[in-house]
Design a protein around this motif. Structure first.
Motif, PDB file in Angstrom:
ATOM      1  N   SER A 131      60.187  80.072 -89.203  1.00 24.27           N
ATOM      2  CA  SER A 131      60.154  81.402 -88.584  1.00 24.27           C
ATOM      3  C   SER A 131      58.823  82.125 -88.788  1.00 24.27           C
ATOM      4  CB  SER A 131      61.302  82.262 -89.096  1.00 24.27           C
ATOM      5  OG  SER A 131      61.087  82.663 -90.432  1.00 24.27           O
ATOM      6  N   VAL A 132      58.042  81.729 -89.794  1.00 23.90           N
ATOM      7  CA  VAL A 132      56.748  82.376 -90.012  1.00 23.90           C
ATOM      8  C   VAL A 132      55.619  81.641 -89.286  1.00 23.90           C
ATOM      9  CG1 VAL A 132      57.481  83.415 -92.195  1.00 23.90           C
ATOM     10  CG2 VAL A 132      56.258  81.223 -92.222  1.00 23.90           C
ATOM     11  N   ASN A 133      55.985  80.623 -88.518  1.00 30.33           N
ATOM     12  CA  ASN A 133      55.049  79.899 -87.657  1.00 30.33           C
ATOM     13  C   ASN A 133      53.826  79.368 -88.423  1.00 30.33           C
ATOM     14  OD1 ASN A 133      54.392  78.841 -85.154  1.00 30.33           O
ATOM     15  ND2 ASN A 133      53.135  80.618 -84.610  1.00 30.33           N
ATOM     16  N   PRO A 134      54.047  78.540 -89.441  1.00 28.45           N
ATOM     17  CA  PRO A 134      52.911  78.012 -90.196  1.00 28.45           C
ATOM     18  C   PRO A 134      52.093  77.020 -89.366  1.00 28.45           C
ATOM     19  CG  PRO A 134      54.893  76.847 -90.811  1.00 28.45           C
ATOM     20  CD  PRO A 134      55.313  77.961 -89.875  1.00 28.45           C
ATOM     21  N   ILE A 135      50.856  76.895 -89.734  1.00 30.56           N
ATOM     22  CA  ILE A 135      49.977  75.907 -89.112  1.00 30.56           C
ATOM     23  C   ILE A 135      50.022  74.671 -90.004  1.00 30.56           C
ATOM     24  CG2 ILE A 135      47.599  75.382 -88.442  1.00 30.56           C
ATOM     25  CD1 ILE A 135      47.331  78.582 -88.252  1.00 30.56           C
ATOM     26  N   LEU A 136      50.508  73.577 -89.456  1.00 28.54           N
ATOM     27  CA  LEU A 136      50.665  72.334 -90.233  1.00 28.54           C
ATOM     28  C   LEU A 136      49.366  71.549 -90.173  1.00 28.54           C
ATOM     29  CD1 LEU A 136      54.256  71.311 -89.075  1.00 28.54           C
ATOM     30  CD2 LEU A 136      53.579  72.709 -91.026  1.00 28.54           C
ATOM     31  N   LEU A 137      48.801  71.267 -91.328  1.00 27.87           N
ATOM     32  CA  LEU A 137      47.519  70.573 -91.419  1.00 27.87           C
ATOM     33  C   LEU A 137      47.653  69.062 -91.507  1.00 27.87           C
ATOM     34  CD1 LEU A 137      45.708  72.923 -93.955  1.00 27.87           C
ATOM     35  CD2 LEU A 137      45.610  73.005 -91.448  1.00 27.87           C
ATOM     36  N   ASN A 138      48.801  68.597 -91.943  1.00 19.50           N
ATOM     37  CA  ASN A 138      48.998  67.165 -92.167  1.00 19.50           C
ATOM     38  C   ASN A 138      47.840  66.563 -92.975  1.00 19.50           C
ATOM     39  OD1 ASN A 138      51.542  66.911 -90.805  1.00 19.50           O
ATOM     40  ND2 ASN A 138      50.410  67.215 -88.901  1.00 19.50           N
ATOM     41  N   GLY A 139      47.410  67.316 -93.994  1.00 21.63           N
ATOM     42  CA  GLY A 139      46.368  66.858 -94.910  1.00 21.63           C
ATOM     43  C   GLY A 139      44.938  67.059 -94.433  1.00 21.63           C
ATOM     44  N   ASP A 140      44.729  67.551 -93.219  1.00 21.08           N
ATOM     45  CA  ASP A 140      43.391  67.673 -92.628  1.00 21.08           C
ATOM     46  C   ASP A 140      42.857  69.092 -92.797  1.00 21.08           C
ATOM     47  OD1 ASP A 140      41.073  67.612 -91.141  1.00 21.08           O
ATOM     48  OD2 ASP A 140      42.050  66.972 -89.273  1.00 21.08           O
ATOM     49  N   LEU A 141      42.028  69.298 -93.817  1.00 18.69           N
ATOM     50  CA  LEU A 141      41.489  70.635 -94.094  1.00 18.69           C
ATOM     51  C   LEU A 141      40.502  71.120 -93.023  1.00 18.69           C
ATOM     52  CD1 LEU A 141      40.925  70.507 -97.960  1.00 18.69           C
ATOM     53  CD2 LEU A 141      42.848  71.466 -96.687  1.00 18.69           C
ATOM     54  N   ALA A 142      40.007  70.231 -92.193  1.00 17.00           N
ATOM     55  CA  ALA A 142      39.113  70.635 -91.106  1.00 17.00           C
ATOM     56  C   ALA A 142      39.838  71.508 -90.082  1.00 17.00           C
ATOM     57  CB  ALA A 142      38.509  69.405 -90.429  1.00 17.00           C
ATOM     58  N   LYS A 143      41.177  71.474 -90.090  1.00 13.90           N
ATOM     59  CA  LYS A 143      41.966  72.304 -89.168  1.00 13.90           C
ATOM     60  C   LYS A 143      42.087  73.749 -89.640  1.00 13.90           C
ATOM     61  CE  LYS A 143      44.981  68.553 -87.564  1.00 13.90           C
ATOM     62  NZ  LYS A 143      46.393  68.093 -87.551  1.00 13.90           N
ATOM     63  N   VAL A 144      41.580  74.054 -90.818  1.00 11.50           N
ATOM     64  CA  VAL A 144      41.639  75.424 -91.343  1.00 11.50           C
ATOM     65  C   VAL A 144      40.555  76.243 -90.649  1.00 11.50           C
ATOM     66  CG1 VAL A 144      41.411  76.893 -93.386  1.00 11.50           C
ATOM     67  CG2 VAL A 144      42.552  74.673 -93.572  1.00 11.50           C
ATOM     68  N   LYS A 145      41.012  77.090 -89.708  1.00 11.01           N
ATOM     69  CA  LYS A 145      40.070  77.924 -88.944  1.00 11.01           C
ATOM     70  C   LYS A 145      40.688  79.265 -88.670  1.00 11.01           C
ATOM     71  CE  LYS A 145      38.208  73.910 -86.742  1.00 11.01           C
ATOM     72  NZ  LYS A 145      37.094  73.339 -86.641  1.00 11.01           N
TER      73      LYS A 145
END
Length: 135
Positions: A121-135
């Motif tokens: 419900s808080v709509n997290p962004i799933l990285l699946n271990g890939d820190l490059a997706k942190v933006k």
């Protein structure tokens, strides 16, 4: 981006690696406070509770979340639960949502029936271990 890492301190070594990797990507990173002399793996949690109360660690960590753009939930396997999210980390997720912060999960949402819907419900962004997706 300013990011607060949220996770069980039982994974302190892994958190230090995450901190380094995020800093290498140009982020400012706020870490949970690990208290020297506290055994985070002890079955008797009284020392952990005393440290949290006596040092105001929960409030200090929530202040870090308020001062961040996002949180990164480092959800690793714990006690045979893949991608575990504990009570404190769950509280931090809900607080981050309340103060309108991005919520990143390092690994997929755990199969912990009592929190799956709430995490979704808080709509997290799933990285699946890939820190490059942190933006």
């Amino acid at each position: 981006m300013k990011i607060t890492i949220c996770a069980s301190l039982k994974f302190h070594d892994e958190l230090l690696d995450l901190e380094r990797r995020l800093k290498d990507l140009g982020h400012v990173v706020y870490m949970p406070i690990k208290v020297d002399g506290v055994d985070y793996w002890a079955k008797d949690g009284s020392a952990r509770v005393a440290a949290k109360r006596g040092l105001g660690l929960i409030s200090k960590h929530m202040d870090k979340i308020k001062g961040s753009n996002a949180i990164l939930v480092a959800n690793y396997t714990k006690r045979n639960i893949k991608n575990y999210i504990g009570a404190n980390t769950f509280a931090e997720i809900i607080f981050a949502s309340y103060v309108n912060k991005k919520i990143f999960l390092l690994n997929p949402i755990p199969n912990q029936s009592y929190i799956v819907d709430e995490i979704q419900s808080v709509n997290p962004i799933l990285l699946n271990g890939d820190l490059a997706k942190v933006k």
